[in-house]
Design an enzyme around this catalytic site. Structure first.
Site, PDB file in Angstrom:
ATOM      1  N   ARG A  34      53.234 -10.883 -52.444  1.00 18.23           N
ATOM      2  CA  ARG A  34      54.581 -10.335 -52.685  1.00 18.23           C
ATOM      3  C   ARG A  34      54.802  -9.800 -54.097  1.00 18.23           C
ATOM      4  O   ARG A  34      55.944  -9.532 -54.473  1.00 18.23           O
ATOM      5  CB  ARG A  34      55.651 -11.404 -52.392  1.00 18.23           C
ATOM      6  CG  ARG A  34      55.545 -12.102 -51.051  1.00 18.23           C
ATOM      7  CD  ARG A  34      55.605 -11.137 -49.911  1.00 18.23           C
ATOM      8  NE  ARG A  34      55.759 -11.824 -48.624  1.00 18.23           N
ATOM      9  CZ  ARG A  34      55.508 -11.255 -47.446  1.00 18.23           C
ATOM     10  NH1 ARG A  34      55.062 -10.011 -47.410  1.00 18.23           N
ATOM     11  NH2 ARG A  34      55.678 -11.924 -46.323  1.00 18.23           N
ATOM     12  N   ASN A  84      53.962 -12.122 -36.950  1.00 19.36           N
ATOM     13  CA  ASN A  84      53.491 -10.937 -36.242  1.00 19.36           C
ATOM     14  C   ASN A  84      51.996 -10.735 -36.516  1.00 19.36           C
ATOM     15  O   ASN A  84      51.628 -10.507 -37.659  1.00 19.36           O
ATOM     16  CB  ASN A  84      54.270  -9.703 -36.707  1.00 19.36           C
ATOM     17  CG  ASN A  84      53.931  -8.470 -35.890  1.00 19.36           C
ATOM     18  OD1 ASN A  84      53.340  -8.569 -34.828  1.00 19.36           O
ATOM     19  ND2 ASN A  84      54.294  -7.312 -36.405  1.00 19.36           N
ATOM     20  N   HIS A  97      49.496 -12.495 -48.402  1.00 17.78           N
ATOM     21  CA  HIS A  97      50.556 -11.658 -48.985  1.00 17.78           C
ATOM     22  C   HIS A  97      51.130 -12.416 -50.176  1.00 17.78           C
ATOM     23  O   HIS A  97      51.741 -13.475 -50.005  1.00 17.78           O
ATOM     24  CB  HIS A  97      51.652 -11.380 -47.955  1.00 17.78           C
ATOM     25  CG  HIS A  97      51.169 -10.647 -46.741  1.00 17.78           C
ATOM     26  ND1 HIS A  97      51.254  -9.278 -46.611  1.00 17.78           N
ATOM     27  CD2 HIS A  97      50.585 -11.102 -45.604  1.00 17.78           C
ATOM     28  CE1 HIS A  97      50.733  -8.916 -45.444  1.00 17.78           C
ATOM     29  NE2 HIS A  97      50.317 -10.013 -44.805  1.00 17.78           N
ATOM     30  N   ASP A 153      46.919 -15.315 -43.135  1.00 17.91           N
ATOM     31  CA  ASP A 153      48.038 -14.361 -43.131  1.00 17.91           C
ATOM     32  C   ASP A 153      49.233 -14.989 -43.846  1.00 17.91           C
ATOM     33  O   ASP A 153      50.380 -14.877 -43.398  1.00 17.91           O
ATOM     34  CB  ASP A 153      48.399 -13.933 -41.714  1.00 17.91           C
ATOM     35  CG  ASP A 153      49.248 -12.655 -41.691  1.00 17.91           C
ATOM     36  OD1 ASP A 153      49.508 -12.076 -42.767  1.00 17.91           O
ATOM     37  OD2 ASP A 153      49.661 -12.254 -40.586  1.00 17.91           O
TER      38      ASP A 153
END
Length: 422
Positions: free
Chosen positions: A63, A276, A61, A303
């Protein structure tokens, strides 16, 4: 483009493990042999070091756009290079989400001079809201090779089935964040002994296991491929193993924290240990390692999910996620290679070869003519993770303060040294 000679280095990919000289010219491996006598612009003494194809992280990620205070494409790529990574799949939960060609092209254009191949993941559903499929042909034309609503599941099973059915026509890989939001119901950590001890609402493993099973059933029903993201449970691992044995076209990934750490760390009430899916138990770690060893789990990812220190300050309210690009190789060596669980060839397979194979990308290898996407590492160097020294904007590392063994020293992208600490 400068030429590079690497002398007397242990060169490893998924099948090769030799000590040799490697000569890189015009972006490719031009010669391999002992005591090469060639003129090079730069020479590196590789004695005692390891050369591997560069890593590919198919779950990050960055962002960007919209949340650049956490990370942006440039800082994310800098962190990647420091971790030996020259290719990434960047997940679509940006602001706006990656559900349109303009956002896809923005990310690709921003990354083009970094030395990292950034492949933006397109959304499965518009705005990741689950109420309508995206225009996959337009996303593919813009540069998308994979679609996902990662960060949240596609709640409607029929909509997910339709996306999988279309994937047979458009050739896009469908990747699933396996979570049932009704089962999770606001949970913050693994549901079990530690969550009960802390009085914190737990995330039942049934959430991941149920959607993992659903996705494989749906994919098999339309003879489509499905990629299961960040596997963390014993149950999911067992079901994926069974599905593969039955011919389901399923691949999957896990992250180092899922085969190294347990929910006992949450007793510190430190949100840097919340992600998560969450950290699970010793039994899950054992199952994940067995899944890696027997080929059930295809690749290791990070992740990489940056968040600011302010956001992570409140244990309960903090968003889920940890950074990992600069620690993944070292963590994998520490937990799996130096313990004798897997070979260096297997490390290369999991972190360099399989991600690219799953995505249909060119695969660098240790052979003449191969693209020189390479990493030089000291696999025996011990170092302590100091988050403030990471290249990412955010420092929410689950490995903070831990001693790891193995360190990327040089990252070469298409023949050009993009990162070096030697």
């Amino acid at each position: 483009m400068a030429s590079l000679l690497i002398k007397n280095i242990r060169a490893v990919d998924d099948v090769t493990d030799i000590v040799s000289d490697i000569f890189v010219k015009d972006g490719i491996i031009a010669e391999i042999g002992e005591s090469l006598s060639v003129q090079a612009d730069k020479t590196i003494d590789g004695t005692g070091l390891v050369l591997m194809p560069s890593l590919f992280d198919m779950h990050v990620h960055f962002r960007d756009p919209g949340l650049e205070y956490k990370e942006d494409v440039l800082t994310g790529c800098s962190a990647a290079l420091a971790g030996g990574v020259t290719g990434v799949l960047a997940m679509p939960n940006t602001v706006p989400p990656c559900d349109n060609p303009e956002t896809i092209r923005y990310i690709i254009d921003k990354a083009k001079d970094t030395g990292v191949d950034v492949y933006p993941v397109g959304c499965i559903t518009g705005g990741m809201k689950g109420d309508g499929l995206c225009d996959y042909d337009a996303l593919k034309k813009a540069g998308v090779i994979c679609i996902s609503d990662d960060g949240r599941p596609v709640e409607n099973a029929e909509m997910m089935r339709k996306a999988l059915e279309l994937s047979n026509e458009n050739g896009l890989l469908v990747a699933s964040h396996c979570e049932d939001l009704n089962i999770i119901d606001g949970g913050k950590m693994n549901k079990g002994e530690i969550s009960e001890k802390l009085g914190v609402k737990g995330m039942d493993r049934a959430s991941e296991d149920y959607i993992t099973a659903r996705e494989m059933i749906l994919a098999h029903s339309v003879n489509a491929r499905i990629h299961i993201c960040h596997v963390s449970t014993e149950g999911s691992t067992a079901m994926i193993r069974f599905a593969k044995s039955r011919g389901v076209k399923v691949t999957c990934e896990t992250a180092p924290h899922y085969f190294m750490l347990t929910d006992k760390l949450l007793e510190k009430r430190d949100a840097d240990y919340r992600m998560n899916p969450p950290l699970r138990t010793d039994a899950d770690i054992k199952a994940i390692i067995e899944g890696i060893k027997d080929g059930t789990i295809d690749c290791i990812i990070t992740d990489h999910a940056p968040h600011s220190a302010e956001e992570k300050a409140d244990f309960i309210k903090a968003p889920n996620g940890v950074v990992g690009l600069e620690t993944s190789f070292a963590a994998t060596l520490t937990a799996l290679y130096h313990t004798g669980e897997i070979s260096l060839n297997k490390v290369a397979e999991l972190m360099c070869i399989n991600p690219r194979k799953i995505l249909g990308l060119d695969i660098p290898s240790i052979k003449v003519g191969s693209t020189a996407d390479l990493m030089i590492a000291d696999i025996s160097r011990k170092w302590t993770v100091e988050p403030e020294k990471l290249h990412s904007k955010s420092h929410n590392s689950v490995f903070k303060g831990m001693e790891l063994t193995g360190k990327p020293l040089v990252t070469v992208s298409k023949g050009e040294i993009r990162y070096s600490i030697i």
